[in-house]
Design a protein around this motif. Sequence first.
Motif, PDB file in Angstrom:
ATOM      1  N   TYR A  16      45.416  38.738  96.587  1.00 14.86           N
ATOM      2  CA  TYR A  16      45.223  38.991  97.943  1.00 14.86           C
ATOM      3  C   TYR A  16      43.822  39.000  98.247  1.00 14.86           C
ATOM      4  O   TYR A  16      42.783  39.192  97.802  1.00 14.86           O
ATOM      5  CB  TYR A  16      45.811  40.433  97.857  1.00 14.86           C
ATOM      6  N   THR A  17      43.731  38.392  99.610  1.00 16.61           N
ATOM      7  CA  THR A  17      42.292  38.251 100.168  1.00 16.61           C
ATOM      8  C   THR A  17      42.301  39.221 101.594  1.00 16.61           C
ATOM      9  O   THR A  17      43.197  39.200 102.322  1.00 16.61           O
ATOM     10  CB  THR A  17      42.117  36.707 100.626  1.00 16.61           C
ATOM     11  N   ILE A  18      41.057  39.959 101.415  1.00 14.62           N
ATOM     12  CA  ILE A  18      40.906  41.111 102.574  1.00 14.62           C
ATOM     13  C   ILE A  18      39.854  40.593 103.477  1.00 14.62           C
ATOM     14  O   ILE A  18      38.467  40.756 102.818  1.00 14.62           O
ATOM     15  CB  ILE A  18      40.672  42.526 102.133  1.00 14.62           C
ATOM     16  N   ASN A  19      40.066  40.189 104.776  1.00 13.56           N
ATOM     17  CA  ASN A  19      39.111  39.588 105.534  1.00 13.56           C
ATOM     18  C   ASN A  19      38.615  40.692 106.497  1.00 13.56           C
ATOM     19  O   ASN A  19      37.383  40.648 106.966  1.00 13.56           O
ATOM     20  CB  ASN A  19      39.417  38.417 106.063  1.00 13.56           C
ATOM     21  N   GLN A  20      39.561  41.728 106.899  1.00 17.41           N
ATOM     22  CA  GLN A  20      39.226  42.632 107.887  1.00 17.41           C
ATOM     23  C   GLN A  20      39.957  43.886 107.528  1.00 17.41           C
ATOM     24  O   GLN A  20      40.784  43.590 106.775  1.00 17.41           O
ATOM     25  CB  GLN A  20      39.622  42.201 109.279  1.00 17.41           C
ATOM     26  N   PRO A  21      39.671  45.156 107.991  1.00 21.57           N
ATOM     27  CA  PRO A  21      40.457  46.322 107.868  1.00 21.57           C
ATOM     28  C   PRO A  21      41.706  46.117 107.997  1.00 21.57           C
ATOM     29  O   PRO A  21      42.530  46.932 107.301  1.00 21.57           O
ATOM     30  CB  PRO A  21      39.655  47.452 108.524  1.00 21.57           C
ATOM     31  N   SER A  22      42.164  45.555 109.050  1.00 15.60           N
ATOM     32  CA  SER A  22      43.669  45.592 109.455  1.00 15.60           C
ATOM     33  C   SER A  22      44.396  44.940 108.306  1.00 15.60           C
ATOM     34  O   SER A  22      45.705  44.985 108.298  1.00 15.60           O
ATOM     35  CB  SER A  22      43.780  44.829 110.841  1.00 15.60           C
ATOM     36  N   ASP A  23      43.835  43.919 107.524  1.00 15.06           N
ATOM     37  CA  ASP A  23      44.653  43.543 106.266  1.00 15.06           C
ATOM     38  C   ASP A  23      44.995  44.736 105.197  1.00 15.06           C
ATOM     39  O   ASP A  23      45.963  44.019 104.505  1.00 15.06           O
ATOM     40  CB  ASP A  23      43.750  42.510 105.506  1.00 15.06           C
ATOM     41  N   VAL A  24      44.566  45.460 105.253  1.00 19.38           N
ATOM     42  CA  VAL A  24      44.828  46.498 103.963  1.00 19.38           C
ATOM     43  C   VAL A  24      46.244  46.958 104.171  1.00 19.38           C
ATOM     44  O   VAL A  24      47.120  47.073 103.317  1.00 19.38           O
ATOM     45  CB  VAL A  24      43.854  47.792 104.120  1.00 19.38           C
ATOM     46  N   THR A  39      37.748  46.237  96.677  1.00 15.45           N
ATOM     47  CA  THR A  39      36.950  45.235  97.659  1.00 15.45           C
ATOM     48  C   THR A  39      35.575  45.692  97.896  1.00 15.45           C
ATOM     49  O   THR A  39      34.748  45.023  98.378  1.00 15.45           O
ATOM     50  CB  THR A  39      37.728  45.675  99.079  1.00 15.45           C
ATOM     51  N   LYS A  40      35.103  46.644  97.246  1.00 14.77           N
ATOM     52  CA  LYS A  40      33.498  47.108  97.271  1.00 14.77           C
ATOM     53  C   LYS A  40      32.748  46.049  96.268  1.00 14.77           C
ATOM     54  O   LYS A  40      31.669  45.626  96.403  1.00 14.77           O
ATOM     55  CB  LYS A  40      33.104  48.242  96.756  1.00 14.77           C
ATOM     56  N   ASN A  61      38.353  39.552  97.315  1.00 15.26           N
ATOM     57  CA  ASN A  61      39.622  39.114  96.841  1.00 15.26           C
ATOM     58  C   ASN A  61      40.016  40.007  95.762  1.00 15.26           C
ATOM     59  O   ASN A  61      39.355  40.359  94.608  1.00 15.26           O
ATOM     60  CB  ASN A  61      39.393  37.681  96.029  1.00 15.26           C
ATOM     61  N   ILE A  62      41.080  40.421  95.841  1.00 13.94           N
ATOM     62  CA  ILE A  62      41.767  41.264  94.759  1.00 13.94           C
ATOM     63  C   ILE A  62      42.830  40.816  93.922  1.00 13.94           C
ATOM     64  O   ILE A  62      43.619  40.144  94.441  1.00 13.94           O
ATOM     65  CB  ILE A  62      42.158  42.865  95.205  1.00 13.94           C
ATOM     66  N   LEU A  63      43.045  41.358  92.674  1.00 15.07           N
ATOM     67  CA  LEU A  63      44.001  40.841  91.680  1.00 15.07           C
ATOM     68  C   LEU A  63      45.017  41.928  91.464  1.00 15.07           C
ATOM     69  O   LEU A  63      44.589  42.935  91.112  1.00 15.07           O
ATOM     70  CB  LEU A  63      43.494  40.380  90.457  1.00 15.07           C
ATOM     71  N   VAL A  64      46.171  41.948  92.016  1.00 11.32           N
ATOM     72  CA  VAL A  64      47.031  42.998  91.308  1.00 11.32           C
ATOM     73  C   VAL A  64      48.008  42.298  90.321  1.00 11.32           C
ATOM     74  O   VAL A  64      48.653  41.461  90.535  1.00 11.32           O
ATOM     75  CB  VAL A  64      48.176  43.239  92.795  1.00 11.32           C
TER      76      VAL A  64
END
Length: 307
Positions: free
Chosen positions: A115-123, A168-169, A173-176
């Motif tokens: 998953y890619t987190i570009n902005q807080p609303s993506d969480v 995300t710190k 891009n995070i891997l689940v």
Amino acid sequence: MKIAVLYGGISGEREVSLSSGKGIIQALKQKGHEVIGVDFNPNKLEEILQLKVDLVFIGLHGRYGEDGKLQGLLDMLGIPYVGSGVLASALAMDKSKAKQIFEKNNIPVARSVTYTINQPSDVDVIKNSIKQTFQVPFVIKPNEEGSTLGLSIIENEEEIESAIEKATKSDKNILVEKFVKGREVTVPVLGKPGEERALPIIEIIPKNAFYDYESKYAPGGSEHIVPAAIDNKLTMQIQEYAVLAHQALGCETYSRVDFILGEDNVPIILEVNTLPGMTPTSLFPDSAKSIGISYEDMIQEFVQLSV
């Protein structure tokens, strides 16, 4: 030879790299080389641009050392270095891309989604997707990070949001990934392209619940069993997978390949480390030592393979 050892860096693995660098410098000096130590910082590239050496030994870990960026700079400067090149380094660092290559080569991997987190609303969107896609337990970790930094094992869905924030710190891009419970083993790989060999498998028994940063680097944080107590058939299979993973990514000189042995004894590949730790508690030197290769001789072999 005149060899520059780059160590330290600015990644989350800086402290580990400082220890690796110290060991590498001492070993090279004992082998009669003239050694220059450089505490590398990407904001001070003049030190690299002005290097007048026969070879660079990269003792860095993580970003700006293990990810191909530094290798690209050294290539442009025409300075040879120990270890993998730009593409292999970048691919190994990108866990998601590496897993695609492993799957194509029929090396078993754990089911995962990136998953890619570009902005807080993506969480919130990602959190809901994770809940629908995975059942606990599962792992959330940065896609490009080492030493288990930013990694969380999720046993309750309420932990998802904080685990995403933690990951995300280090990386947007995070891997689940499905959590695979089992024995942790690792395989050092060494040799010229096409002639690589796997050294003895190491089983890692961490003192903590899993093989986290403390278990890896604190004295007594884990027990290393070399060679691992695994039957010959499975040993050969794991070593074959390790060499294949090294070759599939295009790695050079040396690497270390990590696996989990699940309850069905299927070796699930976790990642390939193109610049594995070289600290006093590191795994690669332990495996080499078990077949009579001293730390100094191991470092010298890396140099010889590189030139």
